[in-house]
Design a protein around this motif. Structure first.
Motif, mmCIF file in Angstrom:
data_model
loop_
_atom_site.group_PDB
_atom_site.id
_atom_site.type_symbol
_atom_site.label_atom_id
_atom_site.label_comp_id
_atom_site.label_asym_id
_atom_site.label_seq_id
_atom_site.Cartn_x
_atom_site.Cartn_y
_atom_site.Cartn_z
ATOM 1 N N PRO A 37 99.164 22.159 10.948
ATOM 2 C CA PRO A 37 98.794 22.991 9.656
ATOM 3 C C PRO A 37 98.120 24.561 9.582
ATOM 4 C CG PRO A 37 97.809 20.760 9.308
ATOM 5 C CD PRO A 37 98.334 21.144 11.150
ATOM 6 N N THR A 38 98.770 24.910 8.502
ATOM 7 C CA THR A 38 97.766 26.125 8.610
ATOM 8 C C THR A 38 96.313 25.454 7.717
ATOM 9 O OG1 THR A 38 99.358 27.252 8.333
ATOM 10 C CG2 THR A 38 97.302 28.449 7.232
ATOM 11 N N ARG A 61 91.756 28.482 17.489
ATOM 12 C CA ARG A 61 91.921 28.033 18.677
ATOM 13 C C ARG A 61 93.091 26.680 19.006
ATOM 14 N NH1 ARG A 61 86.261 27.299 20.859
ATOM 15 N NH2 ARG A 61 85.674 25.876 19.730
ATOM 16 N N SER A 62 93.302 26.313 17.368
ATOM 17 C CA SER A 62 93.797 25.001 17.047
ATOM 18 C C SER A 62 94.780 24.973 16.089
ATOM 19 C CB SER A 62 92.632 23.674 17.658
ATOM 20 O OG SER A 62 92.093 23.405 16.183
ATOM 21 N N ALA A 63 94.685 26.076 15.198
ATOM 22 C CA ALA A 63 95.423 25.678 14.151
ATOM 23 C C ALA A 63 96.069 27.504 13.451
ATOM 24 C CB ALA A 63 94.962 25.053 12.545
ATOM 25 N N GLN A 64 96.491 27.916 13.172
ATOM 26 C CA GLN A 64 97.132 28.680 12.337
ATOM 27 C C GLN A 64 95.599 28.770 10.854
ATOM 28 O OE1 GLN A 64 100.546 31.872 11.045
ATOM 29 N NE2 GLN A 64 100.272 29.708 9.566
ATOM 30 N N VAL A 65 94.757 29.618 10.675
ATOM 31 C CA VAL A 65 94.091 29.877 10.046
ATOM 32 C C VAL A 65 94.085 31.431 9.392
ATOM 33 C CG1 VAL A 65 91.443 29.849 9.169
ATOM 34 C CG2 VAL A 65 92.813 28.557 11.687
ATOM 35 N N VAL A 300 89.753 16.693 9.611
ATOM 36 C CA VAL A 300 90.165 16.469 8.718
ATOM 37 C C VAL A 300 91.905 16.768 9.042
ATOM 38 C CG1 VAL A 300 91.282 18.052 6.437
ATOM 39 C CG2 VAL A 300 88.979 16.953 6.509
ATOM 40 N N LEU A 301 91.604 18.149 10.066
ATOM 41 C CA LEU A 301 93.431 18.462 11.119
ATOM 42 C C LEU A 301 93.638 17.031 12.039
ATOM 43 C CD1 LEU A 301 92.653 21.853 12.040
ATOM 44 C CD2 LEU A 301 94.159 21.074 11.165
ATOM 45 N N ALA A 302 92.228 16.499 12.782
ATOM 46 C CA ALA A 302 93.239 15.400 13.702
ATOM 47 C C ALA A 302 93.468 14.053 12.566
ATOM 48 C CB ALA A 302 91.067 14.680 14.024
ATOM 49 N N VAL A 303 93.083 13.903 11.463
ATOM 50 C CA VAL A 303 93.323 12.672 10.424
ATOM 51 C C VAL A 303 94.871 13.519 10.093
ATOM 52 C CG1 VAL A 303 93.111 11.782 8.316
ATOM 53 C CG2 VAL A 303 91.284 11.504 9.562
ATOM 54 N N VAL A 304 95.487 14.164 9.693
ATOM 55 C CA VAL A 304 96.618 14.759 9.275
ATOM 56 C C VAL A 304 97.560 14.842 10.435
ATOM 57 C CG1 VAL A 304 97.767 16.674 8.621
ATOM 58 C CG2 VAL A 304 95.180 16.770 7.630
ATOM 59 N N ARG A 305 96.924 15.097 11.732
ATOM 60 C CA ARG A 305 98.031 15.229 12.887
ATOM 61 C C ARG A 305 98.595 13.447 12.629
ATOM 62 N NH1 ARG A 305 95.198 20.286 15.465
ATOM 63 N NH2 ARG A 305 96.389 21.917 14.209
#
Length: 307
Positions: A37-38, A61-65, A300-305
């Motif tokens: 996610p962004t 490197r791992s998400a759109q920001v 947080v990104l890891a939990v979301v994914r």
């Protein structure tokens, strides 16, 4: 992780993506990366895209920001009226839609930017997948941390004086208020960035916006205070608190520090997955300890994914 502005500091000396948000108004966005996610980065009071220069490239490197300048600051066009958190969130949502950057978002906000990202999450929960609050506060901080409120009122008085000088064309690098509040040129910034910052700080519309944004923070809408207390369900949430207060201009009293940390505990408790972490630095965590911010976002990104 090595943090450096060497990637392209001069990108912060010019507009990046000017997106329409109203009649004759555009918001400046800086977009990096591609994966979903962004992640949306909101700087603190008077901040902008430059504030995230040590964070955004690493998250990209791992998400759109996406980072942005609020209206009237940085390279975003000014607007009339009150500059409340509600108005800033509204402009941001319009800009994201206009730039075809679709939800869900992981929202990240530092200081006043955290207050605004919290408001975004509370009022548009269907668009938000996660939240990172970086030494931020609740909408009623003016009452709960009166020393902070007085410091901001004093700063607004300085800005009013600077505004008069800017309109008269006498706000120069030799001016005492300029030296004390702006302090350009700054070591570590490129000549182009220093020049861009000088042009911003001597622009009457910039100083007028600074005053109005400060007033908006001091007098929040009733809905902003209510939204701050709204439960966030099981939203992935990390709250970062700065450990060092000795040199913070807004949070230098023990009573204000206690109130500030209590607000952080209350924010973390709004989600069943909320946690609070202390960072060994001062208030400006994205610059002083960017690694902590990057790690919180990646957590947080890891939990979301996974969900």
């Amino acid at each position: 992780m090595k943090h450096s502005f060497k990637m392209d500091m001069d990108q912060y000396a010019r507009p990046q993506q000017l997106v329409p948000v109203g009649r004759h108004r555009r918001l400046n966005l800086l977009v990096m990366g591609q994966a979903m996610p962004t992640v949306v980065l909101a700087a603190g009071y008077l901040g902008g895209t430059l504030d995230w220069g040590l964070v955004q490239p690493y998250v990209a490197r791992s998400a759109q920001v996406v980072s942005f300048d609020t209206p009237g600051l940085g390279f975003s066009d000014p607007t009339a009226g009150r500059r409340t958190s509600t108005a800033i969130v509204r402009d941001l949502r319009i800009a994201l839609a206009a730039a075809d950057i679709a939800p869900p978002y992981v929202l990240v906000g530092h200081s006043a930017g955290g207050l605004r990202m919290h408001l975004f999450a509370a009022t548009h929960p269907d668009e938000v997948a996660g939240l990172v609050m970086v030494d931020s506060v609740t909408a009623d901080f003016d009452r709960r941390a009166p020393g902070t409120s007085r410091a901001m009122a004093g700063e607004r008085a300085i800005f009013r004086r600077m505004l008069g000088k800017a309109r008269a064309g006498t706000l120069t690098p030799e001016d005492p208020d300029y030296i004390a509040r702006v302090g350009l040129p700054r070591a570590g910034l490129s000549p182009a960035v220093n020049q861009a910052l000088h042009e911003m700080w001597t622009r009457p519309s910039y100083l007028s916006t600074a005053i109005r944004e400060g007033l908006g923070l001091a007098s929040p809408d009733a809905g902003e205070i209510e939204a701050d207390r709204r439960p966030l369900g099981d939203l992935p949430l990390v709250v970062l608190s700065a450990a060092r207060r000795a040199h913070d201009s807004f949070i230098d009293r023990e009573a204000d520090t206690r109130a500030w940390l209590q607000m952080h505990d209350e924010i973390a408790a709004l989600s069943s997955r909320g946690i609070r972490r202390t960072v060994d630095c001062g208030h400006n965590i994205p610059v002083e300890h960017p690694r902590a911010v990057v790690e919180a976002i990646e957590q947080v990104l890891a939990v979301v994914r996974e969900t």
